[in-house]
Design a protein around this motif. Sequence first.
Motif, mmCIF file in Angstrom:
data_model
loop_
_atom_site.group_PDB
_atom_site.id
_atom_site.type_symbol
_atom_site.label_atom_id
_atom_site.label_comp_id
_atom_site.label_asym_id
_atom_site.label_seq_id
_atom_site.Cartn_x
_atom_site.Cartn_y
_atom_site.Cartn_z
ATOM 1 N N ALA A 187 -9.135 6.343 1.390
ATOM 2 C CA ALA A 187 -8.340 5.531 0.465
ATOM 3 C C ALA A 187 -8.489 6.014 -0.971
ATOM 4 C CB ALA A 187 -8.727 4.068 0.587
ATOM 5 N N GLY A 188 -7.996 5.193 -1.908
ATOM 6 C CA GLY A 188 -7.954 5.569 -3.312
ATOM 7 C C GLY A 188 -9.326 5.877 -3.892
ATOM 8 N N ALA A 215 -1.825 6.398 -1.223
ATOM 9 C CA ALA A 215 -3.206 6.409 -1.710
ATOM 10 C C ALA A 215 -4.153 5.583 -0.850
ATOM 11 C CB ALA A 215 -3.257 5.912 -3.154
ATOM 12 N N SER A 216 -3.602 4.754 0.032
ATOM 13 C CA SER A 216 -4.468 3.963 0.906
ATOM 14 C C SER A 216 -4.929 4.741 2.131
ATOM 15 C CB SER A 216 -3.763 2.672 1.347
ATOM 16 O OG SER A 216 -3.793 1.717 0.305
ATOM 17 N N ILE A 222 1.243 -3.234 -6.346
ATOM 18 C CA ILE A 222 0.686 -2.093 -5.626
ATOM 19 C C ILE A 222 -0.824 -2.313 -5.545
ATOM 20 C CG2 ILE A 222 0.333 0.407 -5.613
ATOM 21 C CD1 ILE A 222 3.246 -0.372 -5.150
ATOM 22 N N ASP A 246 -3.571 -0.662 -3.451
ATOM 23 C CA ASP A 246 -4.164 0.253 -2.478
ATOM 24 C C ASP A 246 -5.619 -0.114 -2.207
ATOM 25 O OD1 ASP A 246 -2.095 2.157 -1.728
ATOM 26 O OD2 ASP A 246 -2.033 2.633 -3.858
ATOM 27 N N HIS A 247 -6.083 0.325 -1.034
ATOM 28 C CA HIS A 247 -7.443 -0.005 -0.619
ATOM 29 C C HIS A 247 -8.469 0.620 -1.553
ATOM 30 C CE1 HIS A 247 -6.606 -2.047 3.118
ATOM 31 N NE2 HIS A 247 -5.750 -1.102 3.463
ATOM 32 N N HIS A 292 0.823 -1.212 0.000
ATOM 33 C CA HIS A 292 0.000 0.000 0.000
ATOM 34 C C HIS A 292 0.858 1.263 0.000
ATOM 35 C CE1 HIS A 292 -3.753 -2.204 0.948
ATOM 36 N NE2 HIS A 292 -2.932 -3.022 1.604
ATOM 37 N N THR A 293 0.408 2.260 -0.743
ATOM 38 C CA THR A 293 1.082 3.555 -0.830
ATOM 39 C C THR A 293 0.286 4.617 -0.072
ATOM 40 O OG1 THR A 293 -0.071 4.428 -2.769
ATOM 41 C CG2 THR A 293 1.730 2.876 -3.190
ATOM 42 N N HIS A 349 2.295 -1.213 4.523
ATOM 43 C CA HIS A 349 1.738 0.123 4.304
ATOM 44 C C HIS A 349 2.909 1.094 4.342
ATOM 45 C CE1 HIS A 349 -1.928 -2.044 5.058
ATOM 46 N NE2 HIS A 349 -2.644 -0.972 4.804
#
Length: 236
Positions: A48-49, A12-13, A38, A40-41, A9-10, A197
């Motif tokens: 989140a994204g 963006a999560s 990758i 992300d949520h 996760h980046t 994360h």
Amino acid sequence: MYLCDMHTHTIASGHGTSCTIADMAKKAHEKGLTLLGITDHGPGTLGAGTPSYFRSLAHAPRKRCGIRVCYGVELNITDFSGNLDLEDEILEGLDYAIASMHRPNLRPGGQTANTLAYIQAMKHPAVRMIGHCDDVKYPVDYDELTAAAREYGIVMEINNSSLSPEGYRGDTRANNRMLLEGCLRNRVPVLLSSDSHGTAHIGDFTYARAMVQEMNYPEELILNDKPEQVLKLLGT
């Protein structure tokens, strides 16, 4: 040597990390990985994204810092019918999806309801992996779940974060043993995942590796050292 980490996760999560995709790729390369996912949520997770973020990933570069990057999503299962929190049109532009249960999106049900929700989610063509189905708050029937995973060509995750002493999903060791036993009976491949994360835990499979070694799980069914097979199974 394990070469793949497909659940990370980046920023963006929305979980407090400030790490970008480039940061994640750089750290993965430093750790000796050759393939990074990758994931992300999905937008059902607070902060989140957004759909526009996931839509943009279709145009992101596939090679970063010398490694192959796959762009996916960790979807929220939103009900016991297995519905998910991102539109099909957007999912078609991603490499793969992990389907998971998170308490803010779906309050735990009984074993039958939870198992059915996972199996229904497996039927979606974008879903290639089930995430952290070891959570003690969401009991499942691992025999039924892994039989369905075999039927639908789903990879099951052994989540290092769940097994960590600092994990928040309870003591998941017994559940992971039952999951691995079911995967072995049904010859279902598994991926060890950091669920990192940010960059701190990329490529860290300490507890997951110990679990598969303890269970003598066959190396041919552990995909982390088989990046080409991972790409094929994920359909990328």
